[in-house]
Enzyme design. Structure first.
Site, short mmCIF file in Angstrom:
data_model
loop_
_atom_site.label_atom_id
_atom_site.label_comp_id
_atom_site.label_asym_id
_atom_site.label_seq_id
_atom_site.Cartn_x
_atom_site.Cartn_y
_atom_site.Cartn_z
N PRO A 2 0.84 -1.21 0.00
CA PRO A 2 0.00 0.00 0.00
C PRO A 2 0.88 1.26 0.00
O PRO A 2 1.87 1.33 0.70
CB PRO A 2 -0.78 -0.12 1.31
CG PRO A 2 -0.72 -1.56 1.68
CD PRO A 2 0.59 -2.07 1.15
N GLU A 3 0.50 2.25 -0.80
CA GLU A 3 1.22 3.51 -0.86
C GLU A 3 0.35 4.60 -0.24
O GLU A 3 -0.76 4.32 0.21
CB GLU A 3 1.61 3.79 -2.32
CG GLU A 3 2.39 2.61 -2.87
CD GLU A 3 2.93 2.78 -4.29
OE1 GLU A 3 3.09 3.91 -4.74
OE2 GLU A 3 3.19 1.73 -4.93
N ARG A 259 14.17 -2.50 -3.78
CA ARG A 259 12.78 -2.47 -4.24
C ARG A 259 12.79 -2.70 -5.74
O ARG A 259 13.79 -2.47 -6.41
CB ARG A 259 12.17 -1.11 -3.92
CG ARG A 259 12.37 -0.67 -2.46
CD ARG A 259 11.49 -1.43 -1.51
NE ARG A 259 10.08 -1.13 -1.78
CZ ARG A 259 9.47 -0.02 -1.37
NH1 ARG A 259 10.11 0.87 -0.66
NH2 ARG A 259 8.19 0.19 -1.65
#
Ligand SMILES: [Zn+2]
Length: 305
Positions: A2-3, A259
């Site tokens: 989730p951002e 990432r």
């Protein structure tokens, strides 16, 4: 993961369900909070700060904040109060009122602090791209603070943008999509990217993230259709919509916190230094393709997609 936009959407849903109401049920399956009893507390407000959720409570005049972080795959869902709760090992928090029940699953963090001490949990965050203070003056706006930091940052652009201490809210979806939209190389040193280009990326991302925070669908187009969510994110091995060459995925950042960033080498200034250029199968193409693609995407540090 989730951002900021997803967390803001979640905060708004929790605020709508619990705001102003008294908790008639509060079960926290978290070791440090096993003795905590929040029944009788009133929800003052639920807000998002970057990727953190702050659930502010008034418990008999005491201002408390229940803090949670969704990390990789955490969620908060709201259900009608009359619906029975089915416990499983992922369910870590149940907060209920006479009307609604909020269920926190797979949460990455859960803490309770005095509201006055929230900064101990979120004080390290840079300016939040989704707040009004991002653009409003009255002290330097968050946008200018973030741009100044990025102009001095010697790390790859994507790594600097993902660092929540530089600015809060962006995750790999918006960094991948923003770099692609603005034709920026995610691995170029941030301080060497022209300031106007970095500003254009942030100005591209913010309104789209605000829209997503309103609708709950993380999408660059505003459409929730699967093929309209993004232009490069999770689309490695598929043709670039702009130039037709294959979209790729590669790592950015330092182990063990790398990432994954999706990008088009042809549109964005060439292969990443972390990309060996070998063919990458589309995610989910076949079972074995997916396994090999996940290996190449997750790399030795085990960062997840
Ligand atoms: Zn392209």
């Amino acid at each position: 993961m989730p951002e900021g936009d997803t967390v803001a959407w979640t905060a708004a849903r929790l605020q709508a369900a619990l705001g102003g109401a008294t908790l008639t049920r509060a079960e926290l399956r978290w070791p440090s909070l096993a003795q905590t009893d929040l029944v009788g507390a009133r929800t003052v407000r639920v807000v998002a700060r970057g990727k953190h959720l702050l659930h502010r409570l008034d418990l008999q005049g005491q201002a408390l904040t229940l803090h949670s972080h969704l990390r990789m795959d955490g969620t908060w869902r709201v259900r009608p109060a009359q619906e029975s709760v089915r416990w499983d090992h992922r369910l870590r928090a149940v907060l209920g009122t006479a009307e609604a029940t909020a269920l926190g699953r797979s949460l990455g963090m859960l803490d309770l602090v005095a509201t006055a001490d929230e900064d101990r949990l979120v004080g390290h965050l840079g300016p939040d791209i989704l707040t009004r203070a991002w653009q409003l003056a009255g002290g330097p706006p968050g946008r200018e603070i973030a741009l100044a930091r990025l102009s001095r940052d010697g790390r790859p652009l994507a790594e600097a943008l993902l660092d929540q201490r530089v600015l809060a809210g962006l995750g790999t979806f918006w960094v991948s999509e923003g770099c692609f939209a603005r034709r920026l190389n995610p691995w170029r040193t941030a301080s060497q990217v022209p300031a106007d280009d970095v500003a254009a990326l942030l100005d591209w991302a913010r309104p789209r993230m605000l829209r997503s925070a309103r609708t709950g669908a993380q999408s660059v187009t505003g459409l929730a259709r699967r093929d309209a969510l993004g232009a490069v994110h999770a689309l490695s091995g598929r043709p670039c919509r702009r130039c037709g060459r294959p979209v790729r995925v590669a790592l950015v950042g330092v182990a063990p916190r790398e990432r994954t960033i999706f990008y088009c080498p042809a549109c964005q200034g060439g292969l990443a230094p972390t990309d060996d250029g070998r063919p990458q199968a589309p995610l989910g193409a076949t079972r074995s393709d997916r396994r090999s693609d996940r290996r190449s995407a997750s790399g030795p540090g085990g960062a997840q997609l």
